[in-house]
Enzyme design. Structure first.
Site, mmCIF file in Angstrom:
data_model
loop_
_atom_site.group_PDB
_atom_site.id
_atom_site.type_symbol
_atom_site.label_atom_id
_atom_site.label_comp_id
_atom_site.label_asym_id
_atom_site.label_seq_id
_atom_site.Cartn_x
_atom_site.Cartn_y
_atom_site.Cartn_z
ATOM 1 N N TYR A 1 -67.085 -20.053 92.658
ATOM 2 C CA TYR A 1 -65.918 -19.155 92.604
ATOM 3 C C TYR A 1 -66.333 -17.708 92.886
ATOM 4 C CZ TYR A 1 -61.222 -17.739 91.306
ATOM 5 O OH TYR A 1 -59.935 -17.248 91.333
ATOM 6 N N LYS B 1 -60.481 -18.287 98.496
ATOM 7 C CA LYS B 1 -61.599 -18.046 99.413
ATOM 8 C C LYS B 1 -61.236 -17.484 100.785
ATOM 9 C CE LYS B 1 -64.902 -19.230 96.801
ATOM 10 N NZ LYS B 1 -65.695 -18.172 96.244
ATOM 11 N N PRO C 1 -55.607 -22.476 99.106
ATOM 12 C CA PRO C 1 -55.833 -21.215 98.377
ATOM 13 C C PRO C 1 -56.384 -21.349 96.961
ATOM 14 C CG PRO C 1 -53.494 -21.747 98.404
ATOM 15 C CD PRO C 1 -54.180 -22.790 99.236
ATOM 16 N N HIS D 1 -62.955 -8.862 86.882
ATOM 17 C CA HIS D 1 -62.837 -9.959 85.919
ATOM 18 C C HIS D 1 -64.167 -10.695 85.801
ATOM 19 C CE1 HIS D 1 -58.179 -10.552 86.186
ATOM 20 N NE2 HIS D 1 -58.530 -9.324 85.853
ATOM 21 N N TYR E 1 -55.650 -20.890 85.597
ATOM 22 C CA TYR E 1 -55.381 -22.031 86.466
ATOM 23 C C TYR E 1 -54.947 -23.181 85.550
ATOM 24 C CZ TYR E 1 -57.751 -19.873 90.496
ATOM 25 O OH TYR E 1 -58.100 -19.059 91.547
HETATM 26 C C1 PHB Z 1 -53.620 -14.431 94.139
HETATM 27 O O1 PHB Z 1 -53.750 -13.565 93.261
HETATM 28 O O2 PHB Z 1 -52.780 -14.317 95.047
HETATM 29 C C2 PHB Z 1 -54.459 -15.645 94.074
HETATM 30 C C3 PHB Z 1 -55.393 -15.775 93.063
HETATM 31 C C4 PHB Z 1 -56.180 -16.904 92.998
HETATM 32 C C5 PHB Z 1 -56.026 -17.903 93.938
HETATM 33 C C6 PHB Z 1 -55.098 -17.765 94.959
HETATM 34 C C7 PHB Z 1 -54.305 -16.636 95.019
HETATM 35 O O3 PHB Z 1 -56.786 -19.027 93.851
#
Ligand code: PHB
Ligand code: APR
Length: 397
Positions: free
Chosen positions: A388, A300, A296, A77, A205
């Site tokens: 990120y 990271k 999460p 991505h 997000y």
């Molecule tokens: C996930 O795909 O489990 C995932 C993706 C982004 C995050 C946390 C978990 O910030």
């Protein structure tokens, strides 16, 4: 009956990403190790955890010969979307940093590493019990454990405590030698894995008055979705229809449709911050979730575990190759700046996007102002992007 003693250079406790990457890196440099894992192979290979690899993590796996399936099946991505009250804004990682991320489940990384270790004749003992590390304040560390009903002692030069947050290695260090920073956050994530094509090409997000939501994925057929919930919620209070309803509301955007499908896994993850200082004691070196937990939201945890063991592998190799122990002595000092940078970013993302239960509207207004800034200002978007993807990094590698 007395068992023959086991002996290796580095005794590794835990076959998560930290322990397995360490064993793999050491093997490539000719340093021997034995990995002791409490769970079965099947369990660690199926456990659903994180799924976002920083470019540097993906590059390391590829460069060390364990990236072939990741390259085939991983989804690369080049950005994420921030969705605020139904308005979407893309943060273009490639344009801002020249880097990207790879979506590839942690359990897939674990499968590839286990296969590589076993193919190379490496030893991983699954299903070990009663692991007790000792004598690491002197020159002859050992690890007692039970396996297949027998008592064993593994003698080694160093112990790597890669046994996660609930492991035994951190607690084996004498009381008072380590300092802990710990915070529980007033929200949690209810996560589902759904057997349905993702409704988006890149991660979303979402900030919403009802709370945070995240649309992630594992493959073109498997979606991973999260909604912010209360840490005390009972998963049974979240029947599938309620979850989809919240996801539709929080992720909703005009003209956009959320694909729904069978929920194949559901769970609540509490959100905490935890840092241990220092990350070593005598000949015990701690890495990954055993010494730090990040919330999460910045994706990271796995990347930080891998960053630790890169530093540790290099230090151990310097010991065996050159008799130089300076990097071992500096292990913790070399890791902690990056650990704190990562904590800062993870907390920034978390506090930017979650609804705080005690908020009277002030915090939400600041969040919206900051989101507006991040999506308007190239400088602010670059700050998010470089953190990120992990291009802004303080690990001295
Ligand atoms: C996930 O795909 O489990 C995932 C993706 C982004 C995050 C946390 C978990 O910030
Ligand atoms: N003896 C042997 N093994 C143990 C013991 C023990 N007493 N206690 C725990 N373990 C094992 C666990 O079963 C697990 O397989 O240690 C392993 C630790 O792995 P992880 O928890 O995955 O931790 P780590 O390798 O540091 O990776 C961090 O995991 O939780 C995610 O988001 C986090 O992605 C991050 C990554």
């Amino acid at each position: 009956m007395a068992r023959p003693e086991l002996r290796t250079e580095v005794g590794i406790v835990g076959a998560g990403p930290a322990g397995l990457v360490l064993a793999h890196l050491l093997h490539l440099e000719g340093v021997s190790s034995i990995v002791l894992e409490a769970r079965s192979r099947d369990y660690v290979e199926q456990r659903v955890r994180a799924g976002v690899l920083e470019q540097r993590t993906a590059d390391l796996l590829a460069a060390t010969g364990v990236g072939e399936r990741m390259r085939r099946e991983g989804l690369v991505h080049h950005g994420i979307e921030l969705r605020v009250r139904g308005r979407g804004c893309r943060i273009p990682f490639d344009e801002l940093t020249g880097q990207g991320i790879t979506i590839y489940g942690q359990q897939e990384v674990v499968k590839d590493l286990i296969a590589a270790r076993l193919a190379a004749g490496g030893e991983i003992l699954f299903g070990v019990q009663d692991v007790v590390p000792s004598h690491f304040d002197g020159d002859e560390p050992r690890i007692r454990f039970r396996h297949d009903g027998e008592e064993h002692v593994l003698r080694c030069d160093f112990i790597a405590g890669c046994d996660g947050f609930h492991g035994v290695c951190r607690d084996a260090v004498p009381a008072g030698a380590l300092r802990f920073h710990s915070r529980h956050h007033p929200f949690a994530w209810l996560g589902i894995l759904a057997a349905v094509a993702p409704s988006t090409e890149e991660l979303i997000y979402a900030w919403h008055d009802r709370g945070f939501a995240l649309h992630s994925m594992r493959s073109p057929q498997l979606s991973r979705l999260y909604v912010q919930c209360d840490p005390h919620d009972d998963p049974n209070a979240w029947p599938d229809e309620r979850i989809w309803e919240e996801l539709r509301l929080r992720l909703g955007r005009e003209g956009w449709v959320l694909n729904e499908g069978p929920v194949v896994e559901k769970g609540i993850t509490e959100m905490r911050t935890f840092v241990t200082e220092p990350m070593q004691y005598g000949r015990m070196f701690l890495a990954g979730d055993a010494v730090h937990i990040v919330p999460p939201t910045g994706a990271k945890g796995l990347n930080l575990a891998v960053a630790d063991v890169r530093v540790l592998a290099e230090a151990l190799v310097a010991h065996y190759r050159k008799g130089d122990d300076s990097l071992l002595a500096a292990y913790s000092d070399n890791c902690l700046p990056h650990v704190w940078h990562t904590q800062r970013f993870a907390w920034w993302m978390t506090s930017l996007l979650h609804r705080f239960p005690d908020d009277d509207g002030y915090r939400a207004a600041l969040q919206l102002a900051e989101l507006d800034y991040v999506t308007r200002s190239r400088a602010a978007a670059t700050t998010l992007a470089e953190n990120y993807v992990g291009s802004e990094r303080v690990v001295p590698l």
